[in-house]
Design a protein around this motif. Structure first.
Motif, PDB file in Angstrom:
ATOM      1  N   PHE B  33      -3.723   1.199   0.118  1.00  0.00           N
ATOM      2  CA  PHE B  33      -5.333   1.141   0.325  1.00  0.00           C
ATOM      3  C   PHE B  33      -5.983   1.854   1.138  1.00  0.00           C
ATOM      4  CE2 PHE B  33      -5.310  -2.869  -2.706  1.00  0.00           C
ATOM      5  CZ  PHE B  33      -3.910  -3.175  -2.494  1.00  0.00           C
ATOM      6  N   TYR B  35     -10.189   1.846   2.598  1.00  0.00           N
ATOM      7  CA  TYR B  35     -11.395   0.987   2.811  1.00  0.00           C
ATOM      8  C   TYR B  35     -12.218   1.727   3.442  1.00  0.00           C
ATOM      9  CZ  TYR B  35      -8.925  -3.282   1.163  1.00  0.00           C
ATOM     10  OH  TYR B  35      -8.508  -4.333   0.253  1.00  0.00           O
ATOM     11  N   PRO B  43     -15.498  -4.108   5.676  1.00  0.00           N
ATOM     12  CA  PRO B  43     -14.639  -3.205   5.198  1.00  0.00           C
ATOM     13  C   PRO B  43     -14.981  -3.255   3.423  1.00  0.00           C
ATOM     14  CG  PRO B  43     -13.121  -4.235   6.582  1.00  0.00           C
ATOM     15  CD  PRO B  43     -14.413  -5.058   6.139  1.00  0.00           C
ATOM     16  N   PHE B  45     -13.443  -1.713  -0.275  1.00  0.00           N
ATOM     17  CA  PHE B  45     -12.418  -1.155  -1.116  1.00  0.00           C
ATOM     18  C   PHE B  45     -12.782   0.200  -1.636  1.00  0.00           C
ATOM     19  CE2 PHE B  45      -8.688  -0.647  -3.524  1.00  0.00           C
ATOM     20  CZ  PHE B  45      -9.260  -0.424  -4.789  1.00  0.00           C
ATOM     21  N   TYR B  48      -6.729   2.653  -4.512  1.00  0.00           N
ATOM     22  CA  TYR B  48      -5.536   2.035  -4.301  1.00  0.00           C
ATOM     23  C   TYR B  48      -4.412   2.875  -4.873  1.00  0.00           C
ATOM     24  CZ  TYR B  48      -1.707  -1.367  -6.107  1.00  0.00           C
ATOM     25  OH  TYR B  48      -0.401  -1.791  -6.241  1.00  0.00           O
ATOM     26  N   LEU B  87     -10.129   2.877   6.631  1.00  0.00           N
ATOM     27  CA  LEU B  87      -9.209   2.382   7.135  1.00  0.00           C
ATOM     28  C   LEU B  87      -7.826   2.516   5.985  1.00  0.00           C
ATOM     29  CD1 LEU B  87     -10.680  -1.201   7.946  1.00  0.00           C
ATOM     30  CD2 LEU B  87     -10.421   0.745   9.334  1.00  0.00           C
ATOM     31  N   ASP B  91       0.922  -2.156   2.026  1.00  0.00           N
ATOM     32  CA  ASP B  91       1.101  -3.636   1.400  1.00  0.00           C
ATOM     33  C   ASP B  91       2.448  -3.726   1.285  1.00  0.00           C
ATOM     34  OD1 ASP B  91       0.132  -5.791  -1.478  1.00  0.00           O
ATOM     35  OD2 ASP B  91       1.323  -5.998   0.342  1.00  0.00           O
ATOM     36  N   LYS B  94       1.962  -8.216   2.618  1.00  0.00           N
ATOM     37  CA  LYS B  94       0.682  -8.438   2.906  1.00  0.00           C
ATOM     38  C   LYS B  94       0.187  -7.300   3.811  1.00  0.00           C
ATOM     39  CE  LYS B  94       2.276 -11.119   6.748  1.00  0.00           C
ATOM     40  NZ  LYS B  94       3.277 -11.217   6.495  1.00  0.00           N
ATOM     41  N   LEU B  95      -1.176  -7.021   3.385  1.00  0.00           N
ATOM     42  CA  LEU B  95      -1.710  -5.861   4.044  1.00  0.00           C
ATOM     43  C   LEU B  95      -1.626  -5.623   5.543  1.00  0.00           C
ATOM     44  CD1 LEU B  95      -5.177  -5.120   2.226  1.00  0.00           C
ATOM     45  CD2 LEU B  95      -2.873  -4.258   2.024  1.00  0.00           C
ATOM     46  N   PHE B  97      -2.863  -2.953   8.420  1.00  0.00           N
ATOM     47  CA  PHE B  97      -4.301  -2.021   8.452  1.00  0.00           C
ATOM     48  C   PHE B  97      -3.849  -1.079   9.688  1.00  0.00           C
ATOM     49  CE2 PHE B  97      -7.558  -3.172   5.498  1.00  0.00           C
ATOM     50  CZ  PHE B  97      -7.147  -4.609   5.242  1.00  0.00           C
ATOM     51  N   GLY B  98      -4.227   0.161   9.490  1.00  0.00           N
ATOM     52  CA  GLY B  98      -4.175   1.305  10.415  1.00  0.00           C
ATOM     53  C   GLY B  98      -5.475   0.835  11.285  1.00  0.00           C
TER      54      GLY B  98
END
Lengths: 113, 107
Positions: B33, B35, B43, B45, B48, B87, B91, B94-95, B97-98
């Motif tokens: 993803f 964001y 954030p 979306f 994807y 960002l 997944d 579960k996500l 994030f960087g």
């Protein structure tokens, strides 16, 4: 009206106080999440819930607890706040996989003195 | 371990094109993803990708190569309002994030 709401939006508290942050959603999603965001560290997962009877610890759950009161409500508590819990807190929701797109609330800015 | 890398900051000029890269190493993969996050805001979306290739959505496109653990977000015809953090999130179950890439667009 916003799909994901958080209260309060800003909170200043003192070390040792108990704090509750609340999240409500009208998206009808089963999955809800709590994140904290700190400068340079990105979003980190605190707790998540895939349905009303499901609670799971995330990456940084120590010092936090949660309650999933209903499909639409997910609360985060700091039992005894400490200064390093000062951060921006986000609630998010998502529908079921495969595309687990998350939708975020506006955030709560918490300052612990 | 699980790791997501993206540049910390980038700058670009209004009207230009910018590419924000993301590399990842995760124990599983159910999608990647992107964001957008404006300062002090939530954030939102953007895109994807779950299959290799390019997904185009208006001025924004996102590319994925699963074999290389690599993605990029391409922003065309940059506008001042595109100044934000971007960002990358992966997944595995579960996500994750960087830390985000802060993009500044100058006139």
């Amino acid at each position: 009206d916003a799909d994901v709401t958080q209260t309060p939006r800003n909170r200043i508290t003192k070390t040792g106080k108990r704090i509750m942050l609340e999240c409500s959603q009208t998206k009808g999603h089963d999955r809800m999440y709590w994140y904290r965001q700190d400068p340079g560290l990105g979003l980190r997962l605190i707790y998540y819930s895939f349905d009303v009877k499901d609670i799971n610890k995330g990456e940084i759950s120590d010092g936090y607890s949660v309650s999933r009161q209903a499909q639409a409500k997910f609360s985060l508590s700091l039992e005894s706040a400490i200064p390093n819990q000062t951060a921006l807190y986000f609630c998010a929701t998502s529908d079921s996989p495969p595309a687990d797109t998350q939708y975020f609330g506006p955030g709560t800015r918490l300052t612990v003195l | 371990g699980q790791n997501i890398d993206q540049p910390t900051e980038m700058t670009a000029t209004e009207g230009a094109i910018v590419q924000i890269n993301c590399t990842y190493q995760t124990s599983g993969f159910n999608g990647l993803f992107w964001y957008q996050q404006h300062a002090g805001e939530a954030p939102t979306f953007l895109s994807y990708n779950v299959l290799d290739g390019l997904e185009e959505k208006g001025r924004f496109s996102s590319f994925l190569s699963r074999s290389k653990g690599y993605s990029y977000l391409l922003l065309k015809e940059l506008q001042m309002k595109d100044s934000a953090s971007y960002l990358c999130a992966v997944d595995p179950d579960k996500l994750i994030f960087g830390t985000g890439t802060r993009l500044q667009v100058f006139p």
